[in-house]
Design a protein around this motif. Structure first.
Motif, PDB file in Angstrom:
ATOM      1  N   ARG A 120     -14.551  -0.816   5.618  1.00 50.32           N
ATOM      2  CA  ARG A 120     -14.302   0.762   5.939  1.00 50.32           C
ATOM      3  C   ARG A 120     -15.114   1.678   5.952  1.00 50.32           C
ATOM      4  NH1 ARG A 120     -10.388   0.108   4.735  1.00 50.32           N
ATOM      5  NH2 ARG A 120      -8.810  -1.134   6.673  1.00 50.32           N
ATOM      6  N   GLY A 121     -15.738   2.364   5.812  1.00 49.60           N
ATOM      7  CA  GLY A 121     -16.852   2.808   5.773  1.00 49.60           C
ATOM      8  C   GLY A 121     -18.203   3.106   5.216  1.00 49.60           C
ATOM      9  N   TYR A 122     -18.591   1.473   5.191  1.00 51.49           N
ATOM     10  CA  TYR A 122     -19.457   0.861   5.003  1.00 51.49           C
ATOM     11  C   TYR A 122     -19.821   0.041   5.999  1.00 51.49           C
ATOM     12  CZ  TYR A 122     -16.985  -1.874   1.322  1.00 51.49           C
ATOM     13  OH  TYR A 122     -15.898  -2.714   1.622  1.00 51.49           O
ATOM     14  N   GLY A 123     -20.870   0.253   6.997  1.00 46.55           N
ATOM     15  CA  GLY A 123     -20.584  -0.735   8.474  1.00 46.55           C
ATOM     16  C   GLY A 123     -19.704  -0.757   9.167  1.00 46.55           C
ATOM     17  N   ARG A 124     -18.726  -0.056   8.897  1.00 42.69           N
ATOM     18  CA  ARG A 124     -17.533   0.100  10.053  1.00 42.69           C
ATOM     19  C   ARG A 124     -16.872   1.290  10.100  1.00 42.69           C
ATOM     20  NH1 ARG A 124     -14.792  -5.540   8.838  1.00 42.69           N
ATOM     21  NH2 ARG A 124     -15.808  -7.146   9.707  1.00 42.69           N
ATOM     22  N   ASP A 125     -16.089   2.022  11.036  1.00 46.97           N
ATOM     23  CA  ASP A 125     -15.752   3.381  10.611  1.00 46.97           C
ATOM     24  C   ASP A 125     -14.733   3.796   9.609  1.00 46.97           C
ATOM     25  OD1 ASP A 125     -17.146   4.656  13.045  1.00 46.97           O
ATOM     26  OD2 ASP A 125     -15.596   3.906  14.499  1.00 46.97           O
ATOM     27  N   GLY A 126     -14.694   4.540   9.183  1.00 47.53           N
ATOM     28  CA  GLY A 126     -14.044   5.257   8.084  1.00 47.53           C
ATOM     29  C   GLY A 126     -13.080   6.006   7.922  1.00 47.53           C
ATOM     30  N   GLY A 127     -13.103   6.319   7.030  1.00 54.01           N
ATOM     31  CA  GLY A 127     -12.036   7.284   7.311  1.00 54.01           C
ATOM     32  C   GLY A 127     -12.283   9.224   6.782  1.00 54.01           C
ATOM     33  N   LEU A 128     -13.078   9.468   6.818  1.00 58.85           N
ATOM     34  CA  LEU A 128     -13.976  11.127   6.974  1.00 58.85           C
ATOM     35  C   LEU A 128     -13.540  11.010   7.535  1.00 58.85           C
ATOM     36  CD1 LEU A 128     -16.720  11.224   4.467  1.00 58.85           C
ATOM     37  CD2 LEU A 128     -14.855  11.996   4.203  1.00 58.85           C
ATOM     38  N   ALA A 129     -12.579  11.535   9.185  1.00 58.82           N
ATOM     39  CA  ALA A 129     -11.973  11.674  10.549  1.00 58.82           C
ATOM     40  C   ALA A 129     -10.389  11.278  10.242  1.00 58.82           C
ATOM     41  CB  ALA A 129     -12.036  10.437  11.030  1.00 58.82           C
ATOM     42  N   GLU A 130      -9.869  12.153  11.226  1.00 59.62           N
ATOM     43  CA  GLU A 130      -8.925  13.040  12.010  1.00 59.62           C
ATOM     44  C   GLU A 130      -8.309  11.648  11.761  1.00 59.62           C
ATOM     45  OE1 GLU A 130      -8.052  16.599  14.101  1.00 59.62           O
ATOM     46  OE2 GLU A 130     -10.796  15.730  15.124  1.00 59.62           O
ATOM     47  N   TYR A 131      -8.328  10.566  12.296  1.00 63.11           N
ATOM     48  CA  TYR A 131      -7.579   9.100  12.305  1.00 63.11           C
ATOM     49  C   TYR A 131      -8.633   8.165  11.424  1.00 63.11           C
ATOM     50  CZ  TYR A 131      -4.702  11.897  15.121  1.00 63.11           C
ATOM     51  OH  TYR A 131      -3.436  13.051  15.426  1.00 63.11           O
ATOM     52  N   VAL A 132      -7.840   7.100  11.132  1.00 63.19           N
ATOM     53  CA  VAL A 132      -8.982   5.768  11.018  1.00 63.19           C
ATOM     54  C   VAL A 132      -7.855   4.641  11.656  1.00 63.19           C
ATOM     55  CG1 VAL A 132      -8.120   5.486   8.321  1.00 63.19           C
ATOM     56  CG2 VAL A 132     -10.467   4.732   8.982  1.00 63.19           C
ATOM     57  N   LEU A 133      -8.838   3.326  11.351  1.00 66.39           N
ATOM     58  CA  LEU A 133      -7.984   2.402  12.307  1.00 66.39           C
ATOM     59  C   LEU A 133      -8.474   0.456  11.324  1.00 66.39           C
ATOM     60  CD1 LEU A 133      -6.634   1.291  15.014  1.00 66.39           C
ATOM     61  CD2 LEU A 133      -8.983  -0.125  15.230  1.00 66.39           C
ATOM     62  N   ALA A 134      -6.749   0.961  11.014  1.00 66.81           N
ATOM     63  CA  ALA A 134      -6.973  -0.414   9.539  1.00 66.81           C
ATOM     64  C   ALA A 134      -7.278  -1.978  10.818  1.00 66.81           C
ATOM     65  CB  ALA A 134      -5.449  -0.621   8.935  1.00 66.81           C
ATOM     66  N   GLU A 135      -7.806  -2.483  10.902  1.00 60.80           N
ATOM     67  CA  GLU A 135      -8.081  -3.886  11.534  1.00 60.80           C
ATOM     68  C   GLU A 135      -6.467  -4.750  11.209  1.00 60.80           C
ATOM     69  OE1 GLU A 135     -10.199  -4.214  13.653  1.00 60.80           O
ATOM     70  OE2 GLU A 135     -11.458  -2.525  13.401  1.00 60.80           O
ATOM     71  N   SER A 136      -6.389  -4.354  10.145  1.00 65.19           N
ATOM     72  CA  SER A 136      -4.896  -5.777   9.813  1.00 65.19           C
ATOM     73  C   SER A 136      -4.277  -4.500   9.624  1.00 65.19           C
ATOM     74  CB  SER A 136      -5.881  -6.847   8.810  1.00 65.19           C
ATOM     75  OG  SER A 136      -4.737  -7.664   8.209  1.00 65.19           O
ATOM     76  N   ALA A 137      -3.131  -4.519   9.410  1.00 68.79           N
ATOM     77  CA  ALA A 137      -1.809  -4.193   9.075  1.00 68.79           C
ATOM     78  C   ALA A 137      -1.753  -4.935   7.142  1.00 68.79           C
ATOM     79  CB  ALA A 137      -0.783  -4.462   9.489  1.00 68.79           C
ATOM     80  N   GLY A 138      -2.464  -5.782   6.665  1.00 67.69           N
ATOM     81  CA  GLY A 138      -2.806  -6.175   5.553  1.00 67.69           C
ATOM     82  C   GLY A 138      -2.836  -5.391   4.893  1.00 67.69           C
ATOM     83  N   ASP A 139      -3.780  -4.453   5.229  1.00 61.92           N
ATOM     84  CA  ASP A 139      -5.270  -3.807   4.468  1.00 61.92           C
ATOM     85  C   ASP A 139      -4.260  -2.011   4.116  1.00 61.92           C
ATOM     86  OD1 ASP A 139      -7.033  -5.352   5.000  1.00 61.92           O
ATOM     87  OD2 ASP A 139      -8.205  -4.088   6.229  1.00 61.92           O
ATOM     88  N   VAL A 140      -2.729  -2.217   4.999  1.00 56.37           N
ATOM     89  CA  VAL A 140      -1.881  -0.911   4.875  1.00 56.37           C
ATOM     90  C   VAL A 140      -1.152  -0.730   3.649  1.00 56.37           C
ATOM     91  CG1 VAL A 140      -0.613   0.382   5.663  1.00 56.37           C
ATOM     92  CG2 VAL A 140      -2.565  -0.479   6.942  1.00 56.37           C
ATOM     93  N   LEU A 141      -1.130  -0.426   2.448  1.00 58.65           N
ATOM     94  CA  LEU A 141       0.136  -0.141   1.631  1.00 58.65           C
ATOM     95  C   LEU A 141       0.567   0.609   1.367  1.00 58.65           C
ATOM     96  CD1 LEU A 141      -3.204  -1.167  -1.114  1.00 58.65           C
ATOM     97  CD2 LEU A 141      -1.704  -2.822   0.131  1.00 58.65           C
ATOM     98  N   PRO A 142       2.012   0.506   1.534  1.00 58.95           N
ATOM     99  CA  PRO A 142       2.796   1.305   1.764  1.00 58.95           C
ATOM    100  C   PRO A 142       3.300   2.311   0.383  1.00 58.95           C
ATOM    101  CG  PRO A 142       3.782   0.036   3.270  1.00 58.95           C
ATOM    102  CD  PRO A 142       2.702  -0.496   2.276  1.00 58.95           C
ATOM    103  N   LEU A 143       3.076   4.028   0.415  1.00 59.00           N
ATOM    104  CA  LEU A 143       2.940   4.834  -0.759  1.00 59.00           C
ATOM    105  C   LEU A 143       4.858   4.878  -0.955  1.00 59.00           C
ATOM    106  CD1 LEU A 143       0.189   7.115  -0.325  1.00 59.00           C
ATOM    107  CD2 LEU A 143       0.729   4.981  -2.001  1.00 59.00           C
ATOM    108  N   ARG A 144       5.480   5.097  -2.423  1.00 58.72           N
ATOM    109  CA  ARG A 144       6.868   5.457  -1.823  1.00 58.72           C
ATOM    110  C   ARG A 144       7.048   6.719  -2.424  1.00 58.72           C
ATOM    111  NH1 ARG A 144       6.402   0.502  -5.503  1.00 58.72           N
ATOM    112  NH2 ARG A 144       6.502   2.113  -7.559  1.00 58.72           N
ATOM    113  N   SER A 145       6.660   7.378  -3.359  1.00 62.05           N
ATOM    114  CA  SER A 145       6.138   8.897  -3.442  1.00 62.05           C
ATOM    115  C   SER A 145       5.560   9.604  -4.266  1.00 62.05           C
ATOM    116  CB  SER A 145       7.632   8.894  -4.895  1.00 62.05           C
ATOM    117  OG  SER A 145       6.798   8.508  -6.119  1.00 62.05           O
ATOM    118  N   LEU A 146       4.589   8.932  -4.329  1.00 63.63           N
ATOM    119  CA  LEU A 146       2.756   9.662  -4.383  1.00 63.63           C
ATOM    120  C   LEU A 146       2.468  10.060  -3.068  1.00 63.63           C
ATOM    121  CD1 LEU A 146       0.574   9.655  -6.069  1.00 63.63           C
ATOM    122  CD2 LEU A 146      -0.512   7.225  -5.169  1.00 63.63           C
TER     123      LEU A 146
END
Length: 350
Positions: A120-146
Motif C-alpha cells: 500500500r503506497g508503494y506499487g499499490r494504491d495508498g492513503g494519500l486519498a479520501e479513501y483507501v482499500l485494505a486488501e485484507s481485513a488482517g491489515d486493519v488494526l482496531p484502535l481503542r482510544s488513539l
C-alpha cells in the motif's frame, strides 16, 4: 458516500505525482474500505517517482498508484466475509506488506518477507486519498482510544524505530547506555521506546539543535551536536567506555564509523537509516569485538501492534504537523526542507 475522490498519485514512471480525481474503490470479499483520517509522509516517497520502469516492474509495482503508506482512519465499508469491524470504527492500517505464509512470516519475522517489496503506497494504491482499500481485513488494526490522525506515523516510522529498539533490548541492562544517531522522526520515537522499555541512559546525536531539543524533551539524558572528530571520544565518555547499543538512523559514512567505534565489546549496532554510507575500515579488527551488527527495512506485524498499544496507553508523545490533502505538495516541500518538530500528516478532511 461520493462516487469519486481526490488522490495524490504517480501516473507514469519518471513523472511527478499529481492530485487527481478518481473513483472511490468498493470493497470486495474480505476487503475493508477505510476513510482516511490522516496519512503520514515519508522520505521514501520522494524516490518512488524516480524509480526506473525496469526496477519498478521487477519489484511488482504497477502504474498508476496512490502514494502514502502510513494510514489511520475509520471503517467506511466492509466486503462480504469480514467480521469484527463496523462502519465508523477507528483503525490503523499495517504498513509493511507480507504474505503471511512463508518461512519468515510463520516465525514472526515478516519484515523479511519477499512480499514486502510491494504494498500500500508503494506499487499499490495508498492513503494519500479520501479513501483507501485494505486488501485484507488482517491489515486493519482496531484502535481503542488513539486518534486515528495520530496513528498513521506509528505504522511505519514508529514501528520501524520500535523494531530496532526491540532487537537491542537484551543488552540494555541497568547502568548501560544506548546511543541514538539521528534524532528526527524515527530517532525521536526510538528515544521514547528506549526510556519506556529499558533502564538505560540515552544519548541522542544530531546536527539540528531543534531535533536535539525534542529528543531531550522526550527523555534523552544527554545530547551531542553533530558527528565530528570529537564525537567518538564524547560518546565513550558519556557511556563509561562504550555504549551497549548504538542505533543509527542516518546511515552515512561518518555516522557508521562513529557508531561502530562507540559500541562496547559484545554490544549491538543497528543500521536503520538509508544514507547509503559504507564502512571504510577492514571488517576484521575494525568492528567491535563479539558485537552484533544488524540492518533491516520496515517492521513486523507484532511491532505495529506493540507500538499502537503503547500509544493507546498514553506512553508515547506523537508530534505531528497537519496539512490538508489540497496542500499535499506543500507538505512534501516542508518535509524536504527539514527543520520540523514532528511527523508531517496529511488530513484529507481538513
Amino acid at each position: 458516500m461520493s462516487d469519486t475522490m481526490w488522490a495524490y498519485r504517480l501516473l507514469a514512471w519518471g513523472g511527478p505525482p499529481q492530485l487527481v480525481e478518481i473513483p472511490v474503490p468498493r470493497p470486495g470479499p474480505g476487503q475493508v474500505l477505510v476513510r482516511v483520517a490522516g496519512n503520514g509522509l515519508c522520505h521514501s516517497d520522494f524516490t518512488m517517482g524516480e524509480l526506473p520502469v525496469e526496477i519498478g516492474e521487477a519489484l511488482g509495482w504497477s502504474m498508476p498508484f496512490t502514494l502514502g503508506h502510513e494510514v489511520g482512519g475509520r471503517v467506511a465499508d466492509v466486503g462480504s466475509g469480514v467480521s469484527g469491524l463496523a462502519e465508523g470504527d477507528a483503525v490503523a492500517l499495517r504498513s509493511p506488506n507480507s504474505c503471511g505464509a512463508c518461512w519468515y512470516c510463520t516465525r514472526g519475522q515478516d519484515s523479511a518477507c519477499a512480499g514486502g517489496l510491494v504494498g500500500r503506497g508503494y506499487g499499490r494504491d495508498g492513503g494519500l486519498a479520501e479513501y483507501v482499500l485494505a486488501e485484507s481485513a488482517g491489515d486493519v488494526l482496531p484502535l481503542r482510544s488513539l486518534d486515528p490522525v495520530l496513528a498513521g506515523p506509528l505504522t511505519d516510522a514508529g514501528a520501524t524505530s520500535y523494531h530496532a529498539v526491540r532487537r537491542a533490548l537484551s543488552r540494555l541492562t541497568p547502568g548501560a547506555t544506548a546511543v541514538v544517531i539521528g534524532a528526527g522522526g524515527l530517532g525521536a520515537f526510538a528515544v521514547q521506546f528506549l526510556k519506556a522499555l529499558s533502564p538505560v541512559r540515552v544519548v541522542a546525536v544530531d546536527t539540528d539543535p531543534s531535533r536535539l531539543e525534542v529528543a531531550a524533551s522526550r527523555g534523552a539524558d544527554d545530547v551531542v551536536s553533530g558527528v565530528d572528530r570529537g564525537t567518538v571520544a564524547r560518546l565513550l565518555e558519556l557511556s563509561d567506555g562504550g555504549a551497549a547499543a548504538v542505533l543509527d538512523f542516518v546511515g552515512v559514512d561518518e555516522t557508521i564509523a562513529a557508531g561502530l567505534a562507540a559500541v562496547r565489546p559484545a554490544g549491538i549496532y543497528g543500521l536503520v537509516g538509508a544514507g547509503m554510507g559504507g564502512f571504510r575500515r577492514p571488517w576484521y579488527g575494525g568492528l567491535p569485538r563479539d558485537a552484533e551488527i544488524f540492518t533491516f527495512q520496515g517492521s513486523s506485524r507484532s511491532d505495529v501492534e506493540d507500538v499502537l498499544a503503547l500509544a493507546d496507553s498514553g506512553k508515547l508523545v506523537i508530534d505531528i504537523e497537519r496539512y490538508a490533502l489540497s496542500d499535499v505538495a506543500e507538505a512534501y516541500a516542508a518535509l524536504e526542507r527539514g527543520g520540523l518538530r514532528g511527523r508531517v500528516v496529511v488530513v484529507p478532511g481538513a
